[in-house]
Write an enzyme that holds these catalytic residues in place. Structure first.
Site, short mmCIF file in Angstrom:
data_model
loop_
_atom_site.label_atom_id
_atom_site.label_comp_id
_atom_site.label_asym_id
_atom_site.label_seq_id
_atom_site.Cartn_x
_atom_site.Cartn_y
_atom_site.Cartn_z
N CYS A 51 0.83 -1.20 0.00
CA CYS A 51 0.00 0.00 0.00
C CYS A 51 0.87 1.26 0.00
CB CYS A 51 -0.90 0.00 1.22
SG CYS A 51 0.02 0.11 2.76
N ALA A 54 3.07 1.60 2.96
CA ALA A 54 4.23 0.70 2.89
C ALA A 54 5.35 1.34 2.08
CB ALA A 54 3.83 -0.64 2.28
N ARG A 85 11.67 -6.22 5.87
CA ARG A 85 12.56 -5.81 4.78
C ARG A 85 13.96 -5.72 5.35
NH1 ARG A 85 13.11 -0.43 2.43
NH2 ARG A 85 13.46 -0.52 0.19
N HIS A 182 6.15 6.15 -2.28
CA HIS A 182 7.51 6.60 -2.63
C HIS A 182 7.45 8.09 -2.95
CE1 HIS A 182 8.11 2.34 -4.54
NE2 HIS A 182 8.29 2.29 -3.24
FE1 CFM Z 1 13.02 0.01 -5.76
FE2 CFM Z 1 12.38 -2.30 -6.16
FE3 CFM Z 1 11.01 -0.72 -4.45
FE4 CFM Z 1 13.52 -1.54 -3.87
FE5 CFM Z 1 12.58 -3.61 -2.37
FE6 CFM Z 1 11.44 -4.28 -4.68
FE7 CFM Z 1 10.07 -2.79 -2.96
MO1 CFM Z 1 10.60 -5.28 -2.42
S1 CFM Z 1 14.36 -1.73 -5.79
S2 CFM Z 1 12.58 0.36 -3.65
S3 CFM Z 1 14.44 -2.48 -2.14
S4 CFM Z 1 11.14 -0.68 -6.59
S5 CFM Z 1 12.66 -5.43 -3.39
S6 CFM Z 1 11.98 -4.26 -6.87
S7 CFM Z 1 9.38 -4.39 -4.15
S8 CFM Z 1 10.89 -3.41 -1.10
S9 CFM Z 1 9.18 -0.83 -3.20
#
Ligand code: CFM
Length: 530
Positions: A51, A54, A85, A182
């Site tokens: 989400c 997250a 994580r 993000h």
């Molecule tokens: Fe970038 Fe990713 Fe992500 Fe990531 Fe991760 Fe991920 Fe993620 Mo899991 S590199 S930050 S450190 S998009 S592995 S492929 S899904 S936590 S939001």
């Protein structure tokens, strides 16, 4: 029937209409194709997304080691975004709060009567016990629904405790996936923390920030080690083992390196506008990609000492792994793989696999946007929908006092044609024809792909790993690295090769078939006849 049609075949007309544009079978290698992405998942489908909260708290803000990040909401949200994580952090000055999970643990009565009081109390306790210089507040779904004013609480905390306090309205429902979180985290860091320090540029040094590196399994440490060997000064990593002080002064960097484009391209772009810092898309997963990235950095700085040292370190790091690597290459040659991760790793790991002789035949992203698949060229043609408009777009302007160009613009333009400067070409251009990519993959589709393609190894996350293992297929987690890592740069490539080899060659797979299916276990003779 083409493989793509086989996956879609069982869907009802309505679901088919939605999913067909999210599944692409590439017609030509090296050429991009359009895909539907960053849209709502179909209710009822078991997808792998997280989400908005997250993405903000768990992914971008959580790895900062010296800030107290409080989850304002139920304890489950706090716990899940904390302990799952493997963003490692060090403890150089005794200020590492990573091992603590801070949450207001909202109960039913708090939901009914409001949670601001509880949040203030949580901040007070955290400040008294841990003495952080910065507290971050992240809100979860119920907070948005009951309307607690977390921004007002942050202002109160700043005055009451003389610390910095930033509130992030990143309620889980705010976007279609963690990608929205993000963006919200990027905005908050840019608005309130980045560039607020008073450090001056380190003259004569080549300083870099690593953006979109969360130090999963120690990747950020390994990449920093290699960069430091060459002579770079790694100012701050966003945000794996990153620090509040580091972020405040990150505007003095000469160059921003972008590892995960999806989660942090906003900060890279905004720092460029505000402080003039150029950004370079790097990939430190895979030997050839690491070498490419290091050489492109050297080209950017154009310093003969750095250029020579780059080649020296490449040769040395490579020599240290070749013998062992050859063994794994021989064992892995000719194998096939499926990779299903979040928003950047499905691309990053393909080149490493190729070097090991493993062909990626199927892949998918949980929440990537079209530019992550097709390249940034498509950005102007992406139409914003209501869900994207829900996320604040902030406007940054040039900071006259801190703006600084490291290389002249003529050279910048010249370099732009040669290296991935302010450019990301996307995953599709590195994939072969016939390969299938699924956006926002769900469990049904994953099972179906596994059944059709039967790859020798499956790289994904905890939600589907055991589904694969139970079906007799070797699987490794590419989110958490299954307690292993680092996987970045040269040593990391070797670790990854070893782990993949161990997964495929584990003796357990020989025991999958029940013994009575291949050998008769009952001995006897037919009796009765004389
Ligand atoms: Fe970038 Fe990713 Fe992500 Fe990531 Fe991760 Fe991920 Fe993620 Mo899991 S590199 S930050 S450190 S998009 S592995 S492929 S899904 S936590 S939001």
């Amino acid at each position: 029937m083409q493989e793509r049609e086989k996956i879609l075949d069982n869907y009802t007309a309505k679901v088919f209409k939605n999913r067909k544009d999210h599944i692409v079978q590439l017609e030509e290698s090296g050429v991009s194709q359009e895909i539907a992405a960053n849209s709502r998942s179909i209710p009822g489908m078991m997808v792998n997304r997280g989400c908005c909260y997250a993405g903000c708290k768990g992914v971008v803000l959580g790895p900062l080691r010296d800030v107290v990040t409080i989850t304002h909401g139920p304890v489950g949200c706090g716990f899940y975004s904390w302990g799952t994580r493997r963003n490692k952090a060090n403890n150089p000055d005794g200020r590492n709060f990573i091992q603590y999970c801070f949450t207001t643990d909202m109960q039913e009565s708090d939901i009914v009567f409001g949670g601001e009081k509880k949040l203030k109390q949580a901040i007070k306790e955290a400040v008294e016990i841990f003495h952080p210089e910065c507290v971050l507040i992240c809100s979860t779904c119920p907070i948005g629904l009951i309307g607690d004013d977390i921004q007002a609480v942050a202002t109160w905390a700043q005055e009451a405790f003389k610390i910095q306090c930033v509130a992030f309205s990143c309620e889980g429902y705010r976007g279609v996936s963690q990608s929205a979180g993000h963006h919200i985290a990027n905005n908050g860091l840019m608005k309130h923390i980045i560039g607020t320090g008073d450090a001056l540029p380190h003259a004569g040094k080549h300083t870099v920030n690593i953006l979109g590196e969360y130090n999963i399994g120690g990747d950020g440490w390994e990449t920093s080690r290699v960069l430091k060997r060459i002579g770079y000064e790694v100012l701050n990593v966003f945000t794996g083992d990153g620090s509040y002080e580091g972020i405040k002064d990150s505007h003095i960097a000469d160059l921003n390196l972008v590892m995960c484009h999806r989660s942090i391209n906003y900060i890279a772009e905004m720092m460029k506008t505000k402080y003039g810092i150029d950004w370079l898309k790097v990939n430190c997963i895979g030997i050839q990609e690491t070498i490419r990235s290091l050489r492109e950095m050297a080209m950017y700085f154009n310093d003969p000492v750095i250029t020579a040292k780059t080649e020296e370190v490449i040769a040395d790091e490579y020599a240290a792994i070749t013998g062992d690597l050859d063994f794994y290459k021989e064992k892995l040659a000719g194998k096939t793989a499926g990779i299903f991760v979040g928003g950047s790793r499905t691309h990053h790991y393909q080149s490493l696999l190729k070097e090991l002789g493993v062909k990626t035949i199927i892949g998918g992203y949980e929440f990537a946007h079209r530019d992550d698949y097709e390249g940034r060229d498509v950005l102007p043609s992406i139409k914003l929908d209501a869900d994207s408009k829900n996320i604040e777009e902030i406007t940054v302007t040039k900071d006259e006092a801190k703006y600084r160009l490291v290389i002249d613009r003529e050279r910048f333009e010249e370099l732009k044609d040669k290296i991935e400067l302010e450019e990301y070409k996307g995953m599709f251009r590195d994939m072969d024809s016939g390969t299938i990519t699924v956006d926002d993959f769900n469990h049904y589709e994953t099972e179906k792909l596994m059944e059709i393609f039967k790859p020798d190894i499956f790289y994904s996350g905890i939600k589907d790993k055991y589904m694969m293992v139970k079906a007799g297929m070797p699987a490794r987690q590419l989110h958490s690295y299954d307690y292993s890592g680092p996987y970045s740069c040269f040593q990391g490539a070797l670790n990854f090769a070893r782990d993949s080899y161990m997964a495929i060659y584990a003796p357990a797979w020989k025991l999958i078939e029940a013994p009575w299916k291949t050998t008769s276990t009952l001995m006897g003779k037919i009796g009765g006849a004389q």
